[in-house]
Design a protein around this motif. Structure first.
Motif, short mmCIF file in Angstrom:
data_model
loop_
_atom_site.label_atom_id
_atom_site.label_comp_id
_atom_site.label_asym_id
_atom_site.label_seq_id
_atom_site.Cartn_x
_atom_site.Cartn_y
_atom_site.Cartn_z
N ALA A 597 33.82 23.72 57.76
CA ALA A 597 33.11 25.00 57.58
C ALA A 597 33.24 25.52 56.16
O ALA A 597 32.42 26.33 55.71
N GLU A 598 34.28 25.07 55.44
CA GLU A 598 34.48 25.51 54.06
C GLU A 598 33.67 24.67 53.07
O GLU A 598 33.52 25.04 51.91
N ASN A 599 33.16 23.57 53.52
CA ASN A 599 32.43 22.65 52.63
C ASN A 599 30.96 23.07 52.58
O ASN A 599 30.11 22.50 53.26
N VAL A 600 30.65 24.06 51.76
CA VAL A 600 29.30 24.62 51.74
C VAL A 600 28.54 24.29 50.47
O VAL A 600 27.33 24.52 50.39
N ASP A 601 29.20 23.77 49.46
CA ASP A 601 28.54 23.51 48.18
C ASP A 601 28.17 22.04 48.00
O ASP A 601 27.32 21.72 47.19
N SER A 604 27.04 18.32 53.04
CA SER A 604 27.80 18.67 54.23
C SER A 604 26.89 19.27 55.28
O SER A 604 25.76 19.70 55.00
N GLU A 606 27.46 22.12 56.83
CA GLU A 606 27.35 23.57 56.60
C GLU A 606 26.31 23.89 55.53
O GLU A 606 25.54 24.84 55.67
N SER A 607 26.28 23.12 54.45
CA SER A 607 25.30 23.40 53.40
C SER A 607 23.89 23.13 53.91
O SER A 607 22.95 23.86 53.58
N ASN A 608 23.72 22.09 54.71
CA ASN A 608 22.40 21.81 55.28
C ASN A 608 21.97 22.91 56.23
O ASN A 608 20.81 23.34 56.22
N SER A 610 22.95 26.02 56.20
CA SER A 610 22.69 27.23 55.42
C SER A 610 21.31 27.17 54.76
O SER A 610 20.57 28.16 54.77
N SER A 611 20.96 26.03 54.21
CA SER A 611 19.66 25.91 53.54
C SER A 611 18.50 25.94 54.53
O SER A 611 17.37 26.25 54.16
#
Length: 665
Positions: A597-601, A604, A606-608, A610-611
């Motif tokens: 969950a911390e791997n957002v940049d 990952s 989570e980043s996918n 989020s986008s």
């Protein structure tokens, strides 16, 4: 010039309106004698709407004459219409627009325009009855993409006794950002709603298909997310409908717009081709992708998928460009796929699997790259799609010499080929092993291959199966040793990823790819494909049992025949099992990092997610299936009514699955 408006009723009264001084400027007025050009170059129209009349006229503007409207005023000669107002509406091009409001509905107004242009009289009278009419709009979407605003909708049709479907009465479509305040430059197209294809297409055109109307505004408004567009329909009686308010939204992912000319031409033959997944000519544009900004290219498009094609209104497509393209920044190639992911309400199961295959399970040399995009077809928003590199032989894909280039049967071992283990057997060249495992040749056209080549391909596969099911298949010194025929590392990685997702077809039912690599004369497992019904997204199991058990242990079955995955036999060998355990132990930290969950940049989950969040909202506005039943929907779907809820379901299932694998591998 003057504008006279009269109302016809029990008594007659007149409203006189002084309107518009007209200045006529010419380069050389003495030489200009084309009276017809002036007369036809000046047009006037009026149409009604609720308690008002909209006036619109255009002036000729050439090198020899310029019409310039400058002033407007209004006077009333009779009592009773003191509240009538005339308002100037912002012009577009050479047109001038005014709105006469606070009139009475259901009364006929005679609007007469008179004037003198270059000493020539011009006059036109139009009778208008303001009244309120409404239309039943369906599937309304407003999207800002690539500097343009795309608005699309359908209208409820009317069915006659013969079950023909007719369109509502439409003369024109008018678009405003507020009532009477501003009219934009836009173009209107009409396209067939291909997701509504009927199983039977009648040649005489009866039961015509529902059509989408699309409007493209060339200059999208910066604050268009807060200022709604207002859409009105003008019917054949020159009455403009009550407005439909459309709040447009901006997308964040790249946009792909595919134009299929035959759909705009209402070509029933093309609909038949589309239904049968045959190729149609098209052109594609890309917006919002830095690597290929403003890309435009010719291509063919056809439908793809089996269960998804038949069970989902949101269709998937195969694209083949006329020339190799860096589509969305992928390596240059002609062939790509657009996957609908209709059954996957996270829109991420396929992308997650392909990214893990490329970056974690790396013993498979090539796996498809994938990027989420917004798809438009003929300017109509289709939702969020996954653009994917197709599985093909090529230097930037499965890099092996193609058996289609083999000219001498004696050299066949120097060429490779890709097979799909597929129960549907729907390619040009298909065969089944003695243990009922169904294979289909991918990539090369099976009809063009020599009979001897086909025979050799079938013999190679059968020899592998015979060897791995022999009594001494696990003995390294035996000629039947499975390591002589298979690249073991690729089989291990392929199986571990399939079991991590518990992919529904990975028990050798379908979408299981294997290829012959002439470099080491062995078969390699992969590339991976089709995970939308993986990661717990299927109703085969109860929730508490969906994440337990090995999918490979479930025998495949079709048409009364059953067969098992070769993996089942390989797992009978302790060396293979130990190799898989060791590989899992090595890869588990990388898997957990990908899902952190911390791997957002970085790359990952989570980043996918989020986008995707913003555009997923638009996707589920276009396809409102959150909390609704779709084909194979996992138990409990009715309680997951948000995109976040679907994400939580995925993550919870994934955590349980990893824990089970950790304890049972």
């Amino acid at each position: 010039m003057s504008l006279k408006i009269s109302v016809r009723g029990c008594s007659v009264f007149i409203v006189a309106v002084s309107l518009l001084f007209v200045c006529c400027k010419t380069d050389d007025s003495d030489d200009f004698e084309d009276k017809q050009e002036i007369t036809t170059g000046f047009s006037f129209s009026a149409y009604g709407r609720d308690k008002s009349i909209f006036l619109q006229w255009s002036g000729l503007s050439t090198e020899k004459t310029v019409l310039d409207f400058e002033k407007v005023s209004i006077e009333y000669s009779e009592a009773g219409l003191e509240n009538a107002e005339i308002k100037k509406v912002a012009p577009v091009a050479s047109q001038k627009r005014y709105l006469l409001s606070n009139l009475e509905n259901e009364k006929e107004y005679s609007v007469k325009f008179t004037g003198i242009i270059k000493n020539q009289p011009y006059s036109k009278t139009v009778n208008i009855v303001p009244k309120s009419i409404t239309y039943n709009f369906e599937r309304v979407m407003g999207i800002v993409a690539g500097g343009k605003t795309y608005i699309s909708f359908t209208l409820k049709e009317f069915e006659d006794a013969a079950e023909n479907i007719s369109e509502p009465d439409i003369k024109d479509l008018n678009l405003y950002d507020a009532i009477g305040e501003k009219l934009f430059d836009y173009k209107i197209t009409k396209t067939l709603a291909h997701e509504k294809i009927d199983p039977e297409i009648k040649e005489d055109g009866t039961k015509a298909y529902k059509k989408y109307y699309s409007i493209v505004v060339d200059d999208s408004v910066p604050d268009s997310e807060t200022v709604p567009f207002l859409l009105r329909i003008l019917n054949s009686e020159n009455i403009e409908s009550a407005p439909l308010e459309i709040c447009v939204k901006k997308i964040t992912l790249p946009a792909v717009n595919i134009a299929i000319p035959d759909f705009e031409e209402e070509n029933l033959k093309s609909l038949e081709k589309f239904k049968n997944k045959e190729k149609l000519n098209a052109n594609l544009e890309v917006f919002g992708c830095p690597e290929t900004e403003k890309m435009s290219a010719a291509l063919t498009i056809k439908g793809r998928g089996n269960s998804s094609w038949n069970n989902a209104p949101k269709k998937s497509y195969t694209l083949k460009f006329s020339e190799k393209q860096n589509f969305l920044g992928f390596e240059k190639n002609k062939s790509f796929a657009l996957i609908a992911n209709y059954f996957d309400k996270t829109l991420l199961r396929n992308q997650t699997s392909y990214e893990l295959a490329k970056n974690v399970f790396t013993e498979m040399p090539w796996n498809p790259g994938a990027k989420s995009v917004n798809l438009f077809i003929n300017n109509v928003y289709q939702g969020v799609y996954l653009a994917v590199e197709s599985i093909k032989i090529g230097k930037k894909r499965v890099n092996i010499p193609d058996i289609a280039d083999c000219k001498n049967i004696e050299e066949i071992d120097d060429y490779g080929f890709i097979l799909e283990i597929d129960s549907r057997q729907d390619e040009n060249f298909n065969f089944t092993t003695t243990r009922n495992v169904p294979f289909s040749l991918k990539e090369s056209d099976g009809d063009d291959l020599q009979t001897e080549v086909k025979t050799k391909i079938e013999e190679k596969i059968q020899n592998v199966e015979n060897a791995i099911y022999s009594d001494d298949f696990a003995e390294p010194t035996s000629q039947n040793y499975y390591g002589n025929f298979l690249n073991i590392d690729s089989f291990v990685d392929w199986w571990l990823l399939q079991e991590l997702a518990k992919n529904t077809d990975s028990n050798f039912y379908s979408s299981c790819y294997i290829y012959f690599n002439p470099t080491d004369k062995k078969f390699w497992m992969g590339p991976v494909w089709d995970f939308d019904l993986g990661w717990g997204n299927i109703n085969t199991y109860t929730p508490e049992k969906s994440y337990i058990g090995f999918k490979a242990d479930e025998h495949a079955e079709k048409d009364g025949k059953t067969w098992e995955s070769w993996i089942v036999q390989l797992l009978k060998n302790e060396n293979f099992k130990n190799k898989a355990k060791k590989r899992w132990s090595d890869l588990k930290p990388k898997i957990e990092e990908y899902f952190s969950a911390e791997n957002v940049d970085a790359l990952s989950y989570e980043s996918n997610f989020s986008s995707l969040q913003n555009d997923a909202e638009l996707n589920f506005e276009r396809w409102p299936i959150l909390g609704e039943a779709v084909w194979k929907a996992p138990i409990g779907y009715e309680g997951r009514k948000t995109y976040e809820a679907e994400k939580k379901f995925f993550i919870d299932w994934k955590d349980n699955r990893i824990q089970w694998l950790e304890e049972n591998l």
